[in-house]
Design a protein around this motif. Sequence first.
Motif, PDB file in Angstrom:
ATOM      1  N   ALA B  20       0.832  -1.207   0.000  1.00 13.33           N
ATOM      2  CA  ALA B  20       0.000   0.000   0.000  1.00 13.33           C
ATOM      3  C   ALA B  20       0.864   1.253   0.000  1.00 13.33           C
ATOM      4  O   ALA B  20       0.586   2.207  -0.732  1.00 13.33           O
ATOM      5  N   THR B  21       1.925   1.263   0.799  1.00 15.08           N
ATOM      6  CA  THR B  21       2.812   2.429   0.860  1.00 15.08           C
ATOM      7  C   THR B  21       3.493   2.647  -0.481  1.00 15.08           C
ATOM      8  O   THR B  21       3.561   3.762  -1.000  1.00 15.08           O
ATOM      9  N   GLN B  23       2.473   1.689  -3.381  1.00 15.80           N
ATOM     10  CA  GLN B  23       1.482   2.186  -4.335  1.00 15.80           C
ATOM     11  C   GLN B  23       1.208   3.670  -4.136  1.00 15.80           C
ATOM     12  O   GLN B  23       1.057   4.412  -5.106  1.00 15.80           O
ATOM     13  N   ARG B  24       1.145   4.084  -2.864  1.00  8.19           N
ATOM     14  CA  ARG B  24       0.864   5.500  -2.586  1.00  8.19           C
ATOM     15  C   ARG B  24       2.007   6.362  -3.126  1.00  8.19           C
ATOM     16  O   ARG B  24       1.782   7.427  -3.700  1.00  8.19           O
ATOM     17  N   GLU B  27       1.675   6.540  -6.924  1.00  7.51           N
ATOM     18  CA  GLU B  27       0.603   7.454  -7.354  1.00  7.51           C
ATOM     19  C   GLU B  27       1.023   8.914  -7.201  1.00  7.51           C
ATOM     20  O   GLU B  27       0.767   9.732  -8.078  1.00  7.51           O
ATOM     21  N   SER B  28       1.670   9.213  -6.077  1.00  9.29           N
ATOM     22  CA  SER B  28       2.154  10.587  -5.874  1.00  9.29           C
ATOM     23  C   SER B  28       3.167  10.954  -6.951  1.00  9.29           C
ATOM     24  O   SER B  28       3.173  12.075  -7.473  1.00  9.29           O
ATOM     25  N   ALA B  50       3.246  11.811  -0.530  1.00 13.69           N
ATOM     26  CA  ALA B  50       2.793  10.476  -0.114  1.00 13.69           C
ATOM     27  C   ALA B  50       2.858  10.302   1.406  1.00 13.69           C
ATOM     28  O   ALA B  50       2.538   9.228   1.919  1.00 13.69           O
ATOM     29  N   SER B  51       3.272  11.355   2.103  1.00 10.57           N
ATOM     30  CA  SER B  51       3.417  11.324   3.568  1.00 10.57           C
ATOM     31  C   SER B  51       4.321  10.186   4.055  1.00 10.57           C
ATOM     32  O   SER B  51       3.961   9.432   4.964  1.00 10.57           O
TER      33      SER B  51
END
Lengths: 210, 210
Positions: B20-21, B23-24, B27-28, B50-51
């Motif tokens: 998930a990380t 992927q985030r 995407e960012s 993406a924090s």
Amino acid sequence: MRNTEDAPAARRGRRPGQTATRQRILESARELFAAVGYDQTSIRGVAEKASVDPALVMHYFGSKDGLFEAAIDWPFDMDDAVRHVFEGDPATMGERLVRMVCERWEDETTRHPLTVILRNAVQREEAATLMTEFVERQIVGQLVKRSKDPTAALRGSLAHSVILGLVMVRYLERLEPLASASIDEVVRAAGPTVQRYLAVEGESSFSNSG
Amino acid sequence: MRNTEDAPAARRGRRPGQTATRQRILESARELFAAVGYDQTSIRGVAEKASVDPALVMHYFGSKDGLFEAAIDWPFDMDDAVRHVFEGDPATMGERLVRMVCERWEDETTRHPLTVILRNAVQREEAATLMTEFVERQIVGQLVKRSKDPTAALRGSLAHSVILGLVMVRYLERLEPLASASIDEVVRAAGPTVQRYLAVEGESSFSNSG
């Protein structure tokens, strides 16, 4: 091929009926070229679709290439331009081709229409294929006409691919440093590359290189 | 640049939270690359969006190029492939570059993803520019690294334009006779063309030609 004395007659003071007929022919041509491709499209087929006599299509557009140019709003007489490249000193054909392409892309009157055509083309695959086939056919046609070398068609295809890449990078995507180089720099750099593909047998290092 | 020992760690038995990380981050990265271009996108900026910590982005992707490749699903390690071209016999760099490109486009595992990337790219102008800039950067980067010649960047740009034109005509539009030529024929024909642009100073006919 395209008779410039005849073809633009329709552009000079044409009557409303002529304009409508010419437009109907162009629309039929656009539909047919897009649907079945250049090779499968005939003057007769376009005339039939537009419900006119094939002789009228020839009268307005001079040839299938002339009809194609009008259908995609190509902004200059390609046959003339390419023939000019291939006539004259054979040692500088490559330079002349690169210069002709750059000049057309940098001329006020042809730059915008060419950009519109290329943008449309890269957005629709059939349009892209039609457009690049048209350019390739002009270059390969002149080469094959002048050379009995069996590699002439492949060399023409490669010369065309060099021009396409150059136009994409310099004029469409405007990547540096190619975008800001002067025409003279581009001609000096890319001319010999294209020349190597265009040179007729005996003058080409194509066969024995590598 | 990209650490192949480290980067694909995320691909081997990664836990759901990692996926998930990752992927985030991707995407960012896609959003930033598309919005502001490659140059203006930083590892730090992507991490912020993406924090996550910038070190985590580096851990997953190794470099900005690695991140870019992952973001556009580029199917092979470009840095490796291009470095391989520039190492070894300098007299056959052009042939190696053309062969590498053809082989990637004809390899079962890379052909399809490359086609998808190029199709997407030609349909959206920013995507096209990002993609071609990426390829150009790899070639120009290697050239400039190895050559003090002031024309190195322009030569790299031209070499890239030749490759782009070749790929468009042979693999995207499949125009004959280039589409059906064998890799060996294409290498023999286009290798010396590209070589002329890649050859380091003294070995290049670039400056004194024309």
